[in-house]
Design an enzyme around this catalytic site. Structure first.
Site, PDB file in Angstrom:
ATOM      1  N   LYS A   1       1.140  -1.172   0.132  1.00 30.20           N
ATOM      2  CA  LYS A   1       0.132  -0.106   0.007  1.00 30.20           C
ATOM      3  C   LYS A   1       1.069   1.724  -0.087  1.00 30.20           C
ATOM      4  O   LYS A   1       1.934   1.391   0.170  1.00 30.20           O
ATOM      5  CB  LYS A   1      -1.228  -0.198   1.251  1.00 30.20           C
ATOM      6  CG  LYS A   1      -0.058   0.730   2.114  1.00 30.20           C
ATOM      7  CD  LYS A   1      -0.773   0.095   4.101  1.00 30.20           C
ATOM      8  CE  LYS A   1      -0.654   0.346   5.514  1.00 30.20           C
ATOM      9  NZ  LYS A   1      -1.347   0.095   6.430  1.00 30.20           N
TER      10      LYS A   1
ATOM     11  N   ARG B   1     -10.787   1.497  15.015  1.00 24.61           N
ATOM     12  CA  ARG B   1     -10.094   1.928  13.352  1.00 24.61           C
ATOM     13  C   ARG B   1     -11.131   1.023  12.596  1.00 24.61           C
ATOM     14  O   ARG B   1     -11.446   1.964  11.553  1.00 24.61           O
ATOM     15  CB  ARG B   1      -9.255   1.999  12.725  1.00 24.61           C
ATOM     16  CG  ARG B   1      -8.813   2.465  11.789  1.00 24.61           C
ATOM     17  CD  ARG B   1      -7.124   2.440  11.687  1.00 24.61           C
ATOM     18  NE  ARG B   1      -7.155   0.743  10.682  1.00 24.61           N
ATOM     19  CZ  ARG B   1      -5.168   0.407  10.806  1.00 24.61           C
ATOM     20  NH1 ARG B   1      -4.687   1.555  10.572  1.00 24.61           N
ATOM     21  NH2 ARG B   1      -5.437  -0.994  10.056  1.00 24.61           N
TER      22      ARG B   1
ATOM     23  N   TYR C   1      16.544  29.864   7.387  1.00 30.87           N
ATOM     24  CA  TYR C   1      15.184  30.818   7.582  1.00 30.87           C
ATOM     25  C   TYR C   1      14.684  30.715   9.155  1.00 30.87           C
ATOM     26  O   TYR C   1      15.769  30.319   9.946  1.00 30.87           O
ATOM     27  CB  TYR C   1      13.979  29.696   7.799  1.00 30.87           C
ATOM     28  CG  TYR C   1      13.598  30.363   5.751  1.00 30.87           C
ATOM     29  CD1 TYR C   1      13.149  31.204   5.223  1.00 30.87           C
ATOM     30  CD2 TYR C   1      13.435  29.042   5.570  1.00 30.87           C
ATOM     31  CE1 TYR C   1      13.184  31.175   3.641  1.00 30.87           C
ATOM     32  CE2 TYR C   1      13.211  29.281   3.946  1.00 30.87           C
ATOM     33  CZ  TYR C   1      13.181  30.093   3.407  1.00 30.87           C
ATOM     34  OH  TYR C   1      13.509  30.457   1.763  1.00 30.87           O
TER      35      TYR C   1
ATOM     36  N   MET D   1      12.253  24.142   1.290  1.00 29.42           N
ATOM     37  CA  MET D   1      11.788  23.982   0.248  1.00 29.42           C
ATOM     38  C   MET D   1      12.457  22.624  -0.511  1.00 29.42           C
ATOM     39  O   MET D   1      12.217  21.554  -1.417  1.00 29.42           O
ATOM     40  CB  MET D   1      10.466  24.257  -0.545  1.00 29.42           C
ATOM     41  CG  MET D   1       9.124  23.719  -1.153  1.00 29.42           C
ATOM     42  SD  MET D   1       8.221  25.030  -2.393  1.00 29.42           S
ATOM     43  CE  MET D   1       7.039  25.379  -0.738  1.00 29.42           C
TER      44      MET D   1
END
Length: 377
Positions: A37, A129, A250, A298
């Site tokens: 998956k 779940r 940053y 990024m």
């Protein structure tokens, strides 16, 4: 084709993937139902299936009908089970792809079985779940009366990677449900990777390894160390000298304590490098561990290479043999190994490397993926 570098690269060792499958099969002593998956936990489901097809698994495990349809489109044969409960609007697509579904309401089971569909029953023994609650006998009777017998009955451990008594409690609940069947279900399974490593729940008919196939022992203990399946590299695209007190990235979260040499590599959080790895994790330059400094951005990540030879164009290993394991990466970044793997992004190319003497599974079409980082020392 024109080389579009600089670029980070994700290399999947198909031989190591096969080695992990065989090791888990030996420990479980039953045929496996491998979970592919989430695009094989971010590493490419179609290539993973081609790599493992020769091991003759019981079935392939996916999360959704969409994943199963994509697997069929890539050429996957054999049984495919979608483990997230499927709703009737998806039945037509599932039927066209000959998928098997995990279902939990009488209405869905009746509709699916009316057309001859194969279904599986999950018993909820504490995960809360999905599945029919273990203590709700009326719901179990209603589900089982709604269609043909389920192809398998299973449960899922919520804390197989934690050293407590929860697995024993869940197994007792599951055994209670099984005792209520007049005829034993054709296939029973409970064990995920951590349970296989711990030898719990492997006495049933199959086991469902997931992250262990891809290089992680989620329990973190025991005598089994999976082979490293993933290696991520990125090139150095800039090198600069900064003075005492100068900041990097940053928010100026890192400042040079002495004159330092900083290298920038072409990979960032858009490629799967956890943003939280800044100031906490390491990478490897020519076999030397170097710290990631400043906030990961990024598209780029900065390293302190003051004490090691490093030039523009050099290859940096962010994850792999020389840098850190997936588990170490996750610990350094304050994330789970599952997040690190499935966080591999689609922007960057992935390639597949087999062990010597083995045939390499080749993707049907180019399948890009991203990168991640090494853990703190």
């Amino acid at each position: 084709m024109t080389d579009l570098s600089p670029s980070a690269r994700l290399i999947v060792d198909s031989g190591a993937l096969r080695e992990n499958y065989r090791a888990l099969a030996r420990r479980a002593s039953v045929p496996l139902l491998p979970m592919v998956k989430a695009d094989a936990y971010g590493l490419g489901a179609d290539a993973a299936v081609r790599t493992l097809a020769g091991e003759r698994p019981v079935a392939w495990g996916v999360a959704t009908v969409g994943e199963g349809v994509a697997l069929r489109a890539a050429g996957a044969t054999g049984r495919v089970v979608a483990f997230t409960p499927t709703l009737p609007p998806s039945f037509a697509a599932a039927r066209a792809a000959t998928l098997e579904l995990v279902l939990e309401t009488p209405q869905a089971i009746t509709e699916w079985c009316a057309a001859g569909g194969v279904w599986h029953l999950q018993v909820d023994t504490g995960m809360s779940r999905a599945g029919v609650p273990w203590h709700d006998a009326d719901a179990l009777r209603a589900v089982l009366a709604a269609g043909s017998a389920p192809a398998s009955v299973f449960t899922h451990f919520h804390s197989a990677d934690i050293d407590d008594d929860s697995m024993a409690r869940q197994l007792a609940r599951f055994e209670h449900v099984l005792a209520g069947f007049v005829v034993r279900p054709a296939c029973v399974h409970v064990a995920n990777t951590a349970a296989i490593v711990r030898g719990v729940g492997t006495r049933f008919d199959t086991a469902r390894p997931g992250i262990g196939l891809y290089g992680v022992n989620p329990w973190g203990h025991g005598d089994w160390m999976p082979a490293a399946v993933v290696r991520v590299t990125a090139p150095v695209v800039a090198v600069r000298h900064i003075a005492v007190g100068e900041s990097v990235s940053y928010c100026a979260t890192w400042r040079a304590p002495t004159p330092r040499r900083i290298a920038t590599i072409a990979a960032g959080y858009a490629d799967g490098v956890p943003r939280s790895a800044g100031n906490r994790a390491v990478a490897s330059v020519a076999g030397h561990a170097v710290p990631i400094v400043g906030v990961v951005t990024m598209d780029m990540t900065m390293l302190d290479v003051t004490d090691v030879p490093c030039e523009i164009g050099d290859e940096v290993e962010l994850l792999g043999h020389a840098s850190a394991s997936i588990a170490e990466v996750a610990k350094a970044a304050g994330r789970s190994p599952y997040e690190v793997l499935t966080g591999l992004r689609s922007r960057l190319p992935r390639s597949y490397r087999a062990l010597a003497g083995e045939a390499e599974p080749r993707p049907a079409s180019p399948q890009p993926a991203g990168s991640t980082v090494g853990a703190a020392a």
